[in-house]
Design a protein around this motif. Structure first.
Motif, PDB file in Angstrom:
ATOM      1  N   ARG A  93     -80.680  65.557  -4.831  1.00  0.00           N
ATOM      2  CA  ARG A  93     -81.080  66.931  -5.168  1.00  0.00           C
ATOM      3  C   ARG A  93     -82.594  67.104  -4.998  1.00  0.00           C
ATOM      4  N   ASP A  94     -83.333  66.085  -5.475  1.00  0.00           N
ATOM      5  CA  ASP A  94     -84.798  66.181  -5.366  1.00  0.00           C
ATOM      6  C   ASP A  94     -85.240  66.254  -3.893  1.00  0.00           C
ATOM      7  N   ARG A  95     -84.603  65.443  -3.076  1.00  0.00           N
ATOM      8  CA  ARG A  95     -84.962  65.480  -1.638  1.00  0.00           C
ATOM      9  C   ARG A  95     -84.628  66.824  -1.015  1.00  0.00           C
ATOM     10  N   LEU A  96     -83.481  67.366  -1.413  1.00  0.00           N
ATOM     11  CA  LEU A  96     -83.115  68.688  -0.886  1.00  0.00           C
ATOM     12  C   LEU A  96     -84.084  69.754  -1.372  1.00  0.00           C
ATOM     13  N   ASP A  97     -84.519  69.629  -2.664  1.00  0.00           N
ATOM     14  CA  ASP A  97     -85.500  70.598  -3.185  1.00  0.00           C
ATOM     15  C   ASP A  97     -86.810  70.520  -2.396  1.00  0.00           C
ATOM     16  N   GLU A  98     -87.250  69.290  -2.113  1.00  0.00           N
ATOM     17  CA  GLU A  98     -88.480  69.115  -1.322  1.00  0.00           C
ATOM     18  C   GLU A  98     -88.301  69.664   0.093  1.00  0.00           C
ATOM     19  N   LEU A  99     -87.080  69.466   0.595  1.00  0.00           N
ATOM     20  CA  LEU A  99     -86.806  69.980   1.948  1.00  0.00           C
ATOM     21  C   LEU A  99     -86.846  71.498   1.966  1.00  0.00           C
ATOM     22  N   VAL A 100     -86.367  72.111   0.868  1.00  0.00           N
ATOM     23  CA  VAL A 100     -86.450  73.572   0.765  1.00  0.00           C
ATOM     24  C   VAL A 100     -87.902  74.023   0.803  1.00  0.00           C
ATOM     25  N   LYS A 101     -88.740  73.299   0.036  1.00  0.00           N
ATOM     26  CA  LYS A 101     -90.164  73.649   0.034  1.00  0.00           C
ATOM     27  C   LYS A 101     -90.776  73.496   1.435  1.00  0.00           C
ATOM     28  N   THR A 102     -90.384  72.409   2.085  1.00  0.00           N
ATOM     29  CA  THR A 102     -90.910  72.194   3.448  1.00  0.00           C
ATOM     30  C   THR A 102     -90.494  73.314   4.385  1.00  0.00           C
ATOM     31  N   VAL A 103     -89.199  73.682   4.298  1.00  0.00           N
ATOM     32  CA  VAL A 103     -88.701  74.773   5.162  1.00  0.00           C
ATOM     33  C   VAL A 103     -89.430  76.068   4.868  1.00  0.00           C
ATOM     34  N   GLU A 104     -89.643  76.344   3.566  1.00  0.00           N
ATOM     35  CA  GLU A 104     -90.344  77.576   3.194  1.00  0.00           C
ATOM     36  C   GLU A 104     -91.783  77.558   3.704  1.00  0.00           C
ATOM     37  N   SER A 105     -92.408  76.368   3.590  1.00  0.00           N
ATOM     38  CA  SER A 105     -93.775  76.240   4.108  1.00  0.00           C
ATOM     39  C   SER A 105     -93.801  76.479   5.615  1.00  0.00           C
ATOM     40  N   ARG A 106     -92.805  75.868   6.283  1.00  0.00           N
ATOM     41  CA  ARG A 106     -92.720  76.097   7.735  1.00  0.00           C
ATOM     42  C   ARG A 106     -92.462  77.554   8.044  1.00  0.00           C
ATOM     43  N   ARG A 107     -91.627  78.191   7.194  1.00  0.00           N
ATOM     44  CA  ARG A 107     -91.338  79.620   7.388  1.00  0.00           C
ATOM     45  C   ARG A 107     -92.643  80.446   7.301  1.00  0.00           C
TER      46      ARG A 107
END
Length: 409
Positions: A93-107
């Motif tokens: 879950r933590d990795r997915l949460d970080e991935l969400v942040k990364t995607v949002e940052s990329r967005r």
């Protein structure tokens, strides 16, 4: 019963996974031993680890869109939340949460990049519009037209803006191109009309030039050809397909005339050169009469020479002053001899000269007597004044005596 740090299997074959919220049922296993059950669900966990790792790599190294990345994250999250695997689900879950942040940052980065690209595209298109509007006023038809076509290619390579902005800029750009095309079309239409007028004017000049080509009236015709050339230059250029042909005809007519004139002038020059030779011989014959000793004989001989001179004809213009000057010199010598003879034989003139000489001689004699008297009286200043007067009268007397001698006296 079998277990590991993240799960266990109870006596009934039910598999559990341990979470921060307590144990959660993973599933039921009846096909084998408890260890095999745990191994199966642990492999499912490892599968989720691999899938999340692959997704992280895709997000970092490819141009995967934020939307597609979020769909993949949600899909993996559903599998994690379904508790169908044994392992550290919270870590996933933590990795997915970080991935969400990364995607949002990329967005956000892509959004900022698109905004920057949009601003750059807007600036580039505005610059194209300004340049096109300037070119629309140009009279450099070829270079401006080529540049406008290049601007269109540049426009096509730029990203689209929002519809309103893009349409407004394109409208200005298109209007500038249309204005230039309209002006260019009007210019060349006017140029075609001018060239047609020039063609008609030059056809008339050609017709006249051809009609004059056989003329033998050398001077006036040559002058008219010069006028025709001036009119030709003032007429402007005709259409390209007519200009060269008209010029060749016009020039050809002139060449015919001037070739004929050149041939005639060559014949004339040869004749005049021969005339010059004959007149030079007559000039030598006339010069033999000098100095004039026998006026009557000289006059008769010169008359005969002059008659033959007049019968010869023209000589080259540049030689005329010299050879005619030689004849004029002899003519003036004869005229001066005639005048001297007339003065010598004119009784009235001789009488007047003798009378004047007598008067001057009397005045000179009287002045000499007065000078002697003044000196005798001791009046030196009067004597000097009378002597100066005597000098003037004596000079007049000497001149009068010389003139009188011309009359033989």
């Amino acid at each position: 019963m079998s277990s590991d740090p993240w799960g266990r299997v109870d006596e009934t074959g039910t598999v559990y996974v341990r979470t921060a919220d307590g144990e959660q049922v993973v599933g039921s296993w009846q096909a084998g031993s408890p260890d095999e059950a745990l191994a199966y669900f642990e492999r499912k966990y490892e599968g989720l680890v691999v899938e999340i790792g692959l997704l992280e790599k895709r997000v970092r190294t490819t141009d995967l869109s934020a939307k597609d990345a979020q769909v993949a994250i949600d899909h993996l999250r559903e599998q994690v939340e379904a508790h169908h695997a044994v392992g550290d689900l919270q870590a996933l879950r933590d990795r997915l949460d970080e991935l969400v942040k990364t995607v949002e940052s990329r967005r956000e980065e892509r959004r900022a990049q698109r905004a920057k690209q949009s601003d750059e595209a807007r600036k580039a298109k505005e610059d194209l519009v300004v340049e096109a509007e300037q070119l629309a006023q140009s009279d450099q038809w070829r270079s401006a037209g080529e540049r406008l076509r290049a601007l269109v290619d540049t426009w096509k390579g730029l990203p689209r803006l929002d519809r309103k902005s893009d349409d407004e800029l394109w409208h200005r750009f298109s209007h500038a191109r249309s204005a230039f095309s309209k002006r260019r079309k009007a210019h060349f239409a006017q140029l075609d009309a001018q060239r047609e007028d020039a063609r008609k004017a030059k056809e008339k000049l050609v017709a006249e030039a051809e009609s004059l080509s056989a003329s033998a009236d050398w001077g006036p015709t040559a002058a008219r050809y010069r006028e025709l050339m001036t009119e030709w230059k003032a007429a402007g250029r005709a259409q390209r397909e007519h200009e060269d042909d008209l010029w060749n005809r016009f020039r050809g007519a002139q060449d015919v005339f001037f070739a004929a004139r050149g041939s005639a002038f060559a014949e004339r020059d040869a004749e005049q050169t021969e005339n010059l030779k004959l007149k030079e011989e007559l000039a030598v014959e006339a010069e033999r009469l000098l100095p004039i000793t026998d006026l009557k004989s000289a006059r008769s001989s010169f008359r005969s020479i002059n008659e033959r001179w007049e019968a010869i004809g023209h000589v080259p213009r540049d030689a005329r002053p010299k050879v005619e000057g030689r004849m004029h010199t002899v003519d003036r010598a004869i005229q001066e001899a005639e005048e001297a003879e007339w003065r010598r034989t004119n009784p009235e003139a001789r009488a007047r000269a003798a009378g004047l000489t007598g008067q001057l001689q009397g005045a000179v004699d009287k002045l000499r007597t007065q000078i002697e008297q003044a000196r005798a009286q001791g009046n030196a200043s009067k004597a000097e004044k009378l002597e100066r007067e005597l000098e003037g009268r004596q000079a007049l007397l000497d001149q009068a005596l010389k003139g009188l001698q011309e009359f033989g006296g």
